[in-house]
Design a protein around this motif. Sequence first.
Motif, short mmCIF file in Angstrom:
data_model
loop_
_atom_site.label_atom_id
_atom_site.label_comp_id
_atom_site.label_asym_id
_atom_site.label_seq_id
_atom_site.Cartn_x
_atom_site.Cartn_y
_atom_site.Cartn_z
N VAL A 200 0.81 -1.22 0.00
CA VAL A 200 0.00 0.00 0.00
C VAL A 200 0.84 1.27 0.00
N GLY A 201 2.12 1.18 -0.28
CA GLY A 201 2.95 2.38 -0.37
C GLY A 201 3.59 2.75 0.95
N GLU A 202 4.32 3.85 0.92
CA GLU A 202 5.05 4.30 2.09
C GLU A 202 4.09 4.81 3.17
N ALA A 203 4.27 4.36 4.40
CA ALA A 203 3.43 4.80 5.51
C ALA A 203 4.20 5.83 6.34
N ARG A 204 3.58 6.99 6.55
CA ARG A 204 4.16 8.06 7.35
C ARG A 204 3.20 8.44 8.46
N PRO A 205 3.69 8.79 9.64
CA PRO A 205 2.80 9.21 10.72
C PRO A 205 2.00 10.45 10.33
N MET A 206 0.71 10.47 10.66
CA MET A 206 -0.11 11.65 10.45
C MET A 206 0.05 12.54 11.68
N VAL A 222 -0.33 7.89 7.10
CA VAL A 222 -0.68 8.29 5.75
C VAL A 222 0.08 7.41 4.77
N HIS A 223 -0.64 6.77 3.86
CA HIS A 223 -0.01 5.98 2.81
C HIS A 223 0.07 6.86 1.57
N SER A 224 1.27 7.30 1.25
CA SER A 224 1.43 8.29 0.19
C SER A 224 1.89 7.66 -1.12
N HIS A 225 1.61 8.40 -2.22
CA HIS A 225 2.09 8.01 -3.55
C HIS A 225 3.20 8.96 -3.97
N ALA A 226 4.09 8.48 -4.81
CA ALA A 226 5.10 9.35 -5.40
C ALA A 226 4.40 10.41 -6.25
N PRO A 227 4.97 11.61 -6.35
CA PRO A 227 4.31 12.67 -7.12
C PRO A 227 3.95 12.29 -8.55
N PHE A 228 4.79 11.49 -9.22
CA PHE A 228 4.45 11.13 -10.61
C PHE A 228 3.16 10.32 -10.67
N ARG A 229 2.91 9.53 -9.61
CA ARG A 229 1.65 8.79 -9.55
C ARG A 229 0.47 9.74 -9.33
N VAL A 230 0.70 10.78 -8.54
CA VAL A 230 -0.36 11.77 -8.30
C VAL A 230 -0.74 12.46 -9.61
N VAL A 265 -5.07 14.95 2.37
CA VAL A 265 -4.12 14.21 3.21
C VAL A 265 -2.74 14.18 2.58
N ARG A 266 -2.68 13.96 1.27
CA ARG A 266 -1.38 13.91 0.59
C ARG A 266 -0.64 15.23 0.70
N VAL A 267 -1.36 16.32 0.45
CA VAL A 267 -0.71 17.62 0.43
C VAL A 267 -0.32 18.07 1.83
N VAL A 268 -1.19 17.82 2.82
CA VAL A 268 -0.93 18.29 4.17
C VAL A 268 0.08 17.42 4.90
N TYR A 269 -0.06 16.10 4.75
CA TYR A 269 0.75 15.17 5.55
C TYR A 269 1.82 14.42 4.77
N GLY A 270 1.68 14.36 3.46
CA GLY A 270 2.59 13.55 2.67
C GLY A 270 3.95 14.20 2.45
N PRO A 271 4.91 13.45 1.91
CA PRO A 271 6.23 14.00 1.60
C PRO A 271 6.20 14.77 0.28
N HIS A 272 7.22 15.58 0.03
CA HIS A 272 7.40 16.27 -1.25
C HIS A 272 6.15 17.09 -1.62
N ARG A 273 5.68 17.91 -0.69
CA ARG A 273 4.39 18.59 -0.88
C ARG A 273 4.38 19.50 -2.11
#
Length: 308
Positions: A200-206, A222-230, A265-273
């Motif tokens: 399910v992708g990279e898990a990061r603490p919310m 938060v299970h985030s996607h790489a930006p290219f996937r977004v 969630v991706r924009v607020v909590y994910g990496p590489h905002r």
Amino acid sequence: MTHSHRVAAVISAFNPPSDLVEKVQRLAAQVERVIVVDDGSPAADPAVYEALEAAGAVVLKQGENSGIAAALNAGIRYAAESSPDFYLTLDQDSELDPGYVALALDAFDKATAQGVPVGMVCAECHNQLPVMVQKAGVEHPEAFDPMQSGTLIPAAVFDTAGLLEEDLFIDCVDSEFTARIRDLGLKAIVAPGCNITHAVGEARPMRLGTWHVTVGGQKRFVHSHAPFRVYYITRNGLVMYKRYLTKQPVWVLRRIGLEVVFYGVRVVYGPHRARQVAAIVLGIRDALTGRMGRISARDAKLVTPRKK
């Protein structure tokens, strides 16, 4: 129940890991044949290919990275030469529980015997968690938005609906196909007892500040996607919504509502905002201009995080 149905499994692979060999060995016990399609891997280990073939799989190699839809379609076309009754599509990072295929065929047989027009049979659970359904409490519930991995599709459905849409490249390939068969009056039913394990992708603490968000006594991640996937999620989602909004408005609006939450969630909590936002903007632009297929090299560079 004993089945006479012939099932061909098609796995899309990219730089396939060595553990795919054991997955194929276990899968081969549930299906008649396994086809692994390598989607133009730039760094694949030839020893893995050899081990996959030794495990009984047919390995097909795409000349270039053409996307998951093209890879699966290549495997389906190859398998069609032996006229299977069903195709089972899978990702390289998925694995079915023992007995999955037999349970899926049971669900298909029971539903069709009762006059249900089945277009695909889907997992009841992903990683032991129930999937979202269109309507709960019915005898043959329909999956709301099933992922392609673990989906059992009658061969006749591809004859009627066509193959997967290659212009989408990666994301929403499964959602678009599900919407397409639904337009034809077919159902994406859930098979009781079928569980698929899927990465399910990279898990990061919310977090809010220093507080790790906790709901119901459980810390949230938060299970985030790489930006290219977004980028693909954004572009393909918008293209799909435009296509099916007037035909399936309830499904489209419900899916949009879920995506809005995921984007937040991706924009607020994910990496590489910043790159996530750039990917969203580029996806919207290309959806509006009709640019499909693989992300351009220039845009890919814009959304790819720099290596440290």
